[in-house]
Design an enzyme around this catalytic site. Structure first.
Site, mmCIF file in Angstrom:
data_model
loop_
_atom_site.group_PDB
_atom_site.id
_atom_site.type_symbol
_atom_site.label_atom_id
_atom_site.label_comp_id
_atom_site.label_asym_id
_atom_site.label_seq_id
_atom_site.Cartn_x
_atom_site.Cartn_y
_atom_site.Cartn_z
ATOM 1 N N ASN A 1 0.703 4.415 -2.386
ATOM 2 C CA ASN A 1 0.656 5.753 -2.061
ATOM 3 C C ASN A 1 1.629 6.613 -2.373
ATOM 4 O OD1 ASN A 1 -1.215 4.649 0.792
ATOM 5 N ND2 ASN A 1 -2.149 5.646 -0.874
ATOM 6 N N LYS B 1 0.782 -1.200 0.026
ATOM 7 C CA LYS B 1 -0.175 -0.094 0.052
ATOM 8 C C LYS B 1 0.947 1.362 -0.081
ATOM 9 C CE LYS B 1 -3.974 2.304 0.396
ATOM 10 N NZ LYS B 1 -4.281 3.146 1.849
ATOM 11 N N ASN C 1 -7.517 10.256 -9.774
ATOM 12 C CA ASN C 1 -6.344 9.227 -9.977
ATOM 13 C C ASN C 1 -6.113 8.838 -11.485
ATOM 14 O OD1 ASN C 1 -6.409 9.721 -7.301
ATOM 15 N ND2 ASN C 1 -6.924 7.597 -6.689
HETATM 16 C C1 LIG Z 1 -5.475 4.065 -2.922
HETATM 17 C C2 LIG Z 1 -5.443 5.565 -2.988
HETATM 18 C C3 LIG Z 1 -4.443 6.079 -3.754
HETATM 19 C C4 LIG Z 1 -6.895 6.181 -3.340
HETATM 20 O O1 LIG Z 1 -7.232 7.275 -3.877
HETATM 21 C C5 LIG Z 1 -5.288 6.037 -1.459
HETATM 22 O O2 LIG Z 1 -4.888 5.352 -0.723
HETATM 23 C C6 LIG Z 1 -5.513 7.413 -1.050
HETATM 24 O O3 LIG Z 1 -5.898 8.285 -1.824
HETATM 25 O O4 LIG Z 1 -4.593 7.693 0.059
#
Ligand SMILES: CC(C)(CO)C(=O)C(=O)O
Length: 378
Positions: free
Chosen positions: A246, A242, A263
């Site tokens: 990010n 993750k 995104n």
């Molecule tokens: C998965 C994602 C990139 C989705 O926008 C996210 O985790 C965020 O915005 O912090």
């Protein structure tokens, strides 16, 4: 018997989501919401998913900042923290006197590095340290213009919350780790369920394990959020995955779109995906070295290889193409971002391992430039 009360600190989108689902799945669970202004905080929470609005109620609302007289006589047995990483230290500091080695702290945040920061600032003495559960989630949630009301964008059945218990040798049960104890009631290869947890017998004199057992059972009850317990090593890898998503998506949408960009744009315009690829490549090199030193399983080495990581990041961009990242929103709202806990965390690991970190560092500098510039022009 009533389960251990869960205090929740950070009633933003994710904190509201968790409080709401804990309440829906465990109607008798005592839950305290720790907020800055208890008098004006709403008594009900709501989440709208797939155009259906669900309301939950029955929360105790407590002040998150010191009171006079202080609530020292009200120890916190289980604290779930869902603040922004940047606010954790200052939000937790006033609550430290209410925590002890018998407490459980659960962290559910973006980024990494907060656990290490809390240990070195507040809980250096391992014998006075609470249990720590860490979590990660891709559930897409956004606030509405009313406090306590959120929109849950993940389709029904999508999303998960993965939890893992940090290993702490000072809490071993004779020669058994607490993690092995927790997993001991699992039926064959099934996932650990809250029913397995309920069957655990508490060794004499271990109040800390009563609170840990209750917290775990309550967290795993939230099966509508697909809440799962992982062995800590697996959870750490899920958090690292993750982290790379990010690191590649959040700052780019914030820098290139100043908070206005979704995104999906990163993939629509090829220059965007070129930069994504460079961040993923450098992050993959850093994490492969880190995993190699940890003697990680070969499946993990494959998972963090450049091609696989790229696929994970592309798939996430696709699945969240209409989202605006949390960092883009922070920049739009002229707030401090979580960059130090995302790309900054990768730079820290990379430097310690002697890896190249130029790209992640440049991304950090760009975000920090925008933060400073916004501060100056305010
Ligand atoms: C998965 C994602 C990139 C989705 O926008 C996210 O985790 C965020 O915005 O912090």
């Amino acid at each position: 018997m009533t389960r251990t009360r869960i205090h929740i600190l950070g009633i933003g989108s994710i904190g509201t989501l968790v409080a709401h689902h804990l309440r829906l799945l465990s109607p008798s669970l005592p839950i305290s919401l720790l907020v800055r202004s208890p008098n004006t905080f709403p008594a009900t929470l709501s989440s709208t998913r797939n155009s259906v609005k669900m309301i939950s109620t029955g929360y105790d609302i407590e002040p998150s900042i010191p009171t006079s007289p202080p609530l020292l006589d009200k120890p916190i047995k289980s604290l779930l923290i869902a603040t922004k990483t940047t606010q954790t230290f200052s939000a937790l500091e006033p609550l430290i006197p209410r925590l002890s080695e018998n407490s459980v702290i659960t962290l559910l945040q973006n980024g990494m590095g907060v656990y290490q920061e809390l240990i070195s600032n507040f809980f250096q003495d391992e014998f006075k340290r609470p249990h720590f559960i860490l979590g990660t989630t891709p559930h897409a949630v956004s606030p509405s213009d009313r406090r306590g009301q959120i929109y849950h964008h993940s389709a029904i059945g999508d999303g998960f919350i993965k939890w893992g218990l940090v290993h702490d040798p000072s809490k071993d049960i004779e020669d058994l780790t607490v993690e092995s104890w927790i997993w001991s009631r699992r039926i064959e290869d099934d996932a650990v369920s809250s029913r397995d947890i309920e069957k655990l017998e508490i060794p004499n004199g271990r109040d800390d394990l009563v609170h840990l057992k209750d917290t775990m059972a309550s967290l795993l009850d939230m099966n509508d959020l697909n809440s799962q317990l992982l062995p800590y090593e697996d959870l750490n890898h899920a958090m690292l995955l993750k982290l790379v998503v990010n690191a590649a998506v959040n700052p780019l949408t914030a820098i290139l779109g100043r908070g206005q960009m979704t995104n999906g744009k990163l993939k629509e315009i090829p220059y965007g995906i070129n930069i994504v690829d460079q961040i993923v490549k450098e992050s993959s090199d850093i994490l492969l070295k880190y995993l190699d030193l940890e003697s990680a399983d070969p499946t993990y080495l494959k998972m963090f290889g450049y091609e696989n990581l790229k696929k994970t990041v592309y798939d996430t961009i696709e699945a969240t193409s209409l989202n605006t990242t949390s960092m883009a929103v922070d920049i739009r709202e002229k707030r401090k971002t979580e960059i130090d806990y995302i790309n900054g965390y990768l730079v820290k690991i990379g430097e310690a391992l002697g890896c190249k970190t130029d790209i992640n560092r440049m991304i950090c500098d760009m975000i920090k430039f925008i933060e400073e510039e916004q501060k100056l022009s305010n």
